[in-house]
Design a protein around this motif. Structure first.
Motif, PDB file in Angstrom:
ATOM      1  N   ARG A  39      20.269   9.102 -10.095  1.00 21.53           N
ATOM      2  CA  ARG A  39      20.521   7.676  -9.853  1.00 21.53           C
ATOM      3  C   ARG A  39      20.276   6.826 -11.092  1.00 21.53           C
ATOM      4  N   ALA A  40      19.792   7.431 -12.178  1.00 23.31           N
ATOM      5  CA  ALA A  40      19.518   6.677 -13.400  1.00 23.31           C
ATOM      6  C   ALA A  40      20.822   6.337 -14.107  1.00 23.31           C
ATOM      7  N   LYS A  41      20.881   5.166 -14.696  1.00 27.65           N
ATOM      8  CA  LYS A  41      22.045   4.750 -15.472  1.00 27.65           C
ATOM      9  C   LYS A  41      21.914   5.181 -16.927  1.00 27.65           C
ATOM     10  N   ALA A  42      20.697   5.472 -17.359  1.00 27.42           N
ATOM     11  CA  ALA A  42      20.456   5.851 -18.753  1.00 27.42           C
ATOM     12  C   ALA A  42      19.134   6.608 -18.834  1.00 27.42           C
ATOM     13  N   VAL A  43      18.954   7.297 -19.934  1.00 34.29           N
ATOM     14  CA  VAL A  43      17.672   7.945 -20.210  1.00 34.29           C
ATOM     15  C   VAL A  43      17.379   7.767 -21.701  1.00 34.29           C
ATOM     16  N   ARG A  44      16.170   7.396 -22.005  1.00 31.61           N
ATOM     17  CA  ARG A  44      15.774   7.243 -23.409  1.00 31.61           C
ATOM     18  C   ARG A  44      15.659   8.621 -24.051  1.00 31.61           C
ATOM     19  N   PHE A  45      16.047   8.689 -25.308  1.00 28.40           N
ATOM     20  CA  PHE A  45      15.912   9.957 -26.019  1.00 28.40           C
ATOM     21  C   PHE A  45      14.451  10.387 -26.102  1.00 28.40           C
ATOM     22  N   THR A  46      13.530   9.444 -26.202  1.00 26.80           N
ATOM     23  CA  THR A  46      12.112   9.809 -26.247  1.00 26.80           C
ATOM     24  C   THR A  46      11.676  10.459 -24.940  1.00 26.80           C
ATOM     25  N   THR A  47      12.209   9.977 -23.807  1.00 26.51           N
ATOM     26  CA  THR A  47      11.904  10.578 -22.514  1.00 26.51           C
ATOM     27  C   THR A  47      12.531  11.964 -22.418  1.00 26.51           C
ATOM     28  N   LEU A  48      13.784  12.083 -22.846  1.00 28.82           N
ATOM     29  CA  LEU A  48      14.458  13.385 -22.830  1.00 28.82           C
ATOM     30  C   LEU A  48      13.732  14.374 -23.725  1.00 28.82           C
ATOM     31  N   ASP A  56       9.772  23.111 -22.143  1.00 30.71           N
ATOM     32  CA  ASP A  56      10.172  24.119 -23.132  1.00 30.71           C
ATOM     33  C   ASP A  56      11.641  24.512 -22.927  1.00 30.71           C
ATOM     34  N   CYS A  57      12.502  23.503 -23.047  1.00 31.97           N
ATOM     35  CA  CYS A  57      13.924  23.727 -22.820  1.00 31.97           C
ATOM     36  C   CYS A  57      14.745  22.849 -23.748  1.00 31.97           C
ATOM     37  N   GLN A  58      16.043  22.970 -23.668  1.00 31.41           N
ATOM     38  CA  GLN A  58      16.988  22.170 -24.442  1.00 31.41           C
ATOM     39  C   GLN A  58      17.560  21.071 -23.546  1.00 31.41           C
ATOM     40  N   PRO A  59      18.071  19.969 -24.124  1.00 31.96           N
ATOM     41  CA  PRO A  59      18.679  18.914 -23.307  1.00 31.96           C
ATOM     42  C   PRO A  59      19.774  19.436 -22.365  1.00 31.96           C
ATOM     43  N   GLY A  60      20.526  20.419 -22.819  1.00 28.93           N
ATOM     44  CA  GLY A  60      21.583  20.995 -21.986  1.00 28.93           C
ATOM     45  C   GLY A  60      21.052  21.778 -20.798  1.00 28.93           C
ATOM     46  N   ASP A  61      19.763  22.075 -20.798  1.00 28.34           N
ATOM     47  CA  ASP A  61      19.160  22.747 -19.643  1.00 28.34           C
ATOM     48  C   ASP A  61      18.868  21.761 -18.516  1.00 28.34           C
ATOM     49  N   VAL A  62      18.739  20.474 -18.849  1.00 26.15           N
ATOM     50  CA  VAL A  62      18.427  19.478 -17.828  1.00 26.15           C
ATOM     51  C   VAL A  62      19.576  18.514 -17.546  1.00 26.15           C
TER      52      VAL A  62
END
Length: 90
Positions: A39-48, A56-62
């Motif tokens: 439901r989020a419209k955005a995510v901060r890179f610091t949060t990601l 212990d994963c990559q952004p593409g894992d989430v």
């Protein structure tokens, strides 16, 4: 929405409760639930970055993209918006 959030999948793989992840990345469980449920419209890179570090994963894992219809677009790829990438003024 064609962006799918798989934080719940990674949490299950790491056997980590949502509340623990929220505490470790420094956001409220309610805000993490908004992100986790798509439901989020955005995510901060610091949060990601924090999510990836803790899980212990990559952004593409989430986060992943799936072709499909969304409430904001048509099947022909045109969303009816004449945005030219400008500053939002018309």
């Amino acid at each position: 929405m064609p962006i799918i959030v798989d934080i719940d999948v990674m949490l299950a793989r790491r056997k980590m409760p949502v509340g623990v992840l929220a505490e470790r990345i420094g956001i409220t469980p309610a805000n993490l639930a908004v992100l986790k449920n798509g439901r989020a419209k955005a995510v901060r890179f610091t949060t990601l970055e924090a999510i990836c570090e803790i899980l212990d994963c990559q952004p593409g894992d989430v986060l992943r993209w799936e072709r499909g219809s969304s409430a904001d677009s048509n099947d022909d790829g045109k969303d009816g918006n004449n945005d030219d990438g400008g500053n939002g003024s018309r």
